[in-house]
Structure formats: C-alpha cells, structure tokens
Design a protein around this motif. Sequence first.
Motif, PDB file in Angstrom:
ATOM      1  N   MET A   1       0.800  -1.021  -0.219  1.00 45.34           N
ATOM      2  CA  MET A   1       0.025   0.088  -0.072  1.00 45.34           C
ATOM      3  C   MET A   1       1.113   1.067   0.138  1.00 45.34           C
ATOM      4  O   MET A   1       1.966   1.242   0.568  1.00 45.34           O
ATOM      5  CB  MET A   1      -0.891  -0.212   1.412  1.00 45.34           C
ATOM      6  CG  MET A   1      -1.761   1.279   1.401  1.00 45.34           C
ATOM      7  SD  MET A   1      -2.785   1.361   3.037  1.00 45.34           S
ATOM      8  CE  MET A   1      -4.347   1.087   2.087  1.00 45.34           C
ATOM      9  N   THR A   2       0.559   2.150  -1.010  1.00 46.06           N
ATOM     10  CA  THR A   2       1.369   3.472  -0.647  1.00 46.06           C
ATOM     11  C   THR A   2       0.444   4.517   0.181  1.00 46.06           C
ATOM     12  O   THR A   2      -0.748   4.489   0.197  1.00 46.06           O
ATOM     13  CB  THR A   2       1.171   4.024  -2.080  1.00 46.06           C
ATOM     14  OG1 THR A   2       1.682   2.809  -2.934  1.00 46.06           O
ATOM     15  CG2 THR A   2       2.003   5.379  -2.432  1.00 46.06           C
ATOM     16  N   VAL A   3       1.196   5.501   0.650  1.00 43.90           N
ATOM     17  CA  VAL A   3       0.847   6.466   1.402  1.00 43.90           C
ATOM     18  C   VAL A   3      -0.213   7.507   0.573  1.00 43.90           C
ATOM     19  O   VAL A   3       0.316   7.931  -0.647  1.00 43.90           O
ATOM     20  CB  VAL A   3       1.773   7.353   2.343  1.00 43.90           C
ATOM     21  CG1 VAL A   3       1.318   8.647   2.962  1.00 43.90           C
ATOM     22  CG2 VAL A   3       2.340   6.303   3.190  1.00 43.90           C
ATOM     23  N   ASN A   4      -0.993   7.770   1.096  1.00 46.99           N
ATOM     24  CA  ASN A   4      -2.110   8.634   0.226  1.00 46.99           C
ATOM     25  C   ASN A   4      -1.384  10.150   0.206  1.00 46.99           C
ATOM     26  O   ASN A   4      -1.783  10.804   1.085  1.00 46.99           O
ATOM     27  CB  ASN A   4      -3.413   8.550   0.768  1.00 46.99           C
ATOM     28  CG  ASN A   4      -4.430   9.562   0.000  1.00 46.99           C
ATOM     29  OD1 ASN A   4      -4.156   9.919  -1.014  1.00 46.99           O
ATOM     30  ND2 ASN A   4      -5.597   9.196   0.433  1.00 46.99           N
ATOM     31  N   ALA A 143       9.686   8.158   8.070  1.00 46.53           N
ATOM     32  CA  ALA A 143       9.744   7.562   6.779  1.00 46.53           C
ATOM     33  C   ALA A 143       9.099   6.457   6.521  1.00 46.53           C
ATOM     34  O   ALA A 143       9.398   5.479   7.618  1.00 46.53           O
ATOM     35  CB  ALA A 143      11.510   7.348   6.891  1.00 46.53           C
ATOM     36  N   VAL A 144       8.254   6.247   5.496  1.00 43.54           N
ATOM     37  CA  VAL A 144       7.459   4.832   5.612  1.00 43.54           C
ATOM     38  C   VAL A 144       7.984   4.136   4.213  1.00 43.54           C
ATOM     39  O   VAL A 144       7.752   4.876   3.068  1.00 43.54           O
ATOM     40  CB  VAL A 144       5.864   5.198   5.527  1.00 43.54           C
ATOM     41  CG1 VAL A 144       5.093   3.928   5.186  1.00 43.54           C
ATOM     42  CG2 VAL A 144       5.479   6.185   6.458  1.00 43.54           C
ATOM     43  N   ARG A 145       8.319   2.892   4.535  1.00 46.45           N
ATOM     44  CA  ARG A 145       8.960   2.045   3.204  1.00 46.45           C
ATOM     45  C   ARG A 145       7.606   1.576   2.705  1.00 46.45           C
ATOM     46  O   ARG A 145       6.984   0.807   3.601  1.00 46.45           O
ATOM     47  CB  ARG A 145      10.075   1.292   4.065  1.00 46.45           C
ATOM     48  CG  ARG A 145      10.577   0.435   2.787  1.00 46.45           C
ATOM     49  CD  ARG A 145      11.986  -0.467   3.083  1.00 46.45           C
ATOM     50  NE  ARG A 145      11.627  -1.160   4.385  1.00 46.45           N
ATOM     51  CZ  ARG A 145      11.383  -2.599   4.168  1.00 46.45           C
ATOM     52  NH1 ARG A 145      11.069  -3.338   2.957  1.00 46.45           N
ATOM     53  NH2 ARG A 145      10.910  -3.298   5.368  1.00 46.45           N
ATOM     54  N   GLU A 146       7.728   1.644   1.423  1.00 46.47           N
ATOM     55  CA  GLU A 146       6.480   1.057   0.702  1.00 46.47           C
ATOM     56  C   GLU A 146       6.776  -0.458   0.720  1.00 46.47           C
ATOM     57  O   GLU A 146       8.160  -0.896   0.430  1.00 46.47           O
ATOM     58  CB  GLU A 146       6.325   1.650  -0.669  1.00 46.47           C
ATOM     59  CG  GLU A 146       6.228   3.071  -0.677  1.00 46.47           C
ATOM     60  CD  GLU A 146       4.943   3.590   0.187  1.00 46.47           C
ATOM     61  OE1 GLU A 146       4.085   2.617   0.323  1.00 46.47           O
ATOM     62  OE2 GLU A 146       4.836   4.408   0.651  1.00 46.47           O
ATOM     63  N   ALA A 147       6.025  -1.507   0.770  1.00 50.71           N
ATOM     64  CA  ALA A 147       6.061  -2.833   0.572  1.00 50.71           C
ATOM     65  C   ALA A 147       6.709  -3.129  -0.838  1.00 50.71           C
ATOM     66  O   ALA A 147       6.246  -2.684  -1.876  1.00 50.71           O
ATOM     67  CB  ALA A 147       4.944  -3.414   0.811  1.00 50.71           C
TER      68      ALA A 147
END
Length: 148
Positions: A1-4, A143-147
């Motif tokens: 899921m990508t951050v919106n 920082a949010v790493r995408e799957a």
Amino acid sequence: MTVNLDAVGRSYGPFEPYEVTRVKIREFADAVDAWSGAHRDVAIAQAEGYEDLVAPTTFAVIIAQKAEFHVVTDPEVGVDFSMVVHADERFTHVRPLVAGDVIYTTVHIDDIKQRAGISMVTSRTELVDADGAPVSTVVSTLAVREAA
C-alpha cells in the motif's frame, strides 16, 4: 500500500486532554537522564521561577505522539506502521510544560514526499493549554518504506 498524497492538509483533533503530572515528569526525566532538580523537586522548580515541576524540553513528544497515532492508524492515509522509521522531530516551545498543565492537541498532515519507495510523512502537532493558549509545536517526520 502506498501512502495517500491526498492526505496532506488533513487535521485530527482536538483530542481528550493530557494531564501533565509530577510522576510523569519524573519518569520521563529518569528515562532521558535529565537530572535537573527542577524536574524532581517542587521547591527547586519554584526557586527557578516555575509554578511546579518543569518537564524536560522533549517531554512534549509524549503528548504529540498520542495525537500522531491518529495519522498512522487512519486507513485513508495508508501508513503501514510496521514499515515506519522515525526520521526527524523538532520542537518549538512557547513556554515550558509544568505539572498541573492540561494540554489539548491537534495534529495536521503538512507534507508527504515520495521517492525511491519511501514516503516522508510530516505532521505538525499543536499543543495548547486549557485556556487555548499555545504551549508547543512538535513537527515530526516519519519515513514509511513501501512494501516490495
């Protein structure tokens, strides 16, 4: 899921108040090795001009993170907390937090930047006292790493 990216501009709160207590100040001071007597002894704090025990300057993060929880758990924002690393934290204080304060928070999503499979989510949490007067602003970047 990508951050919106459309989450930029959203606000959450104000939330149930956070009560700053002597016990919480002492526990936080112990945890961060802040050894000023003004964090532990009311007489010392008052001699330094405070009404009661004064919290270490980074104590505001405890209150801010309770508000930020609403950002990272909002499914419409799309933050996978298992993929989060804390990137930055900045404080702007109007006045110190002291025991007896009742603090209300509102958190705002100010920015989301995406590159190289990482979303940098910047939130701003405003802390105000029971009269609505500003106390602190905490700006946090995750920082949010995408799957993969």
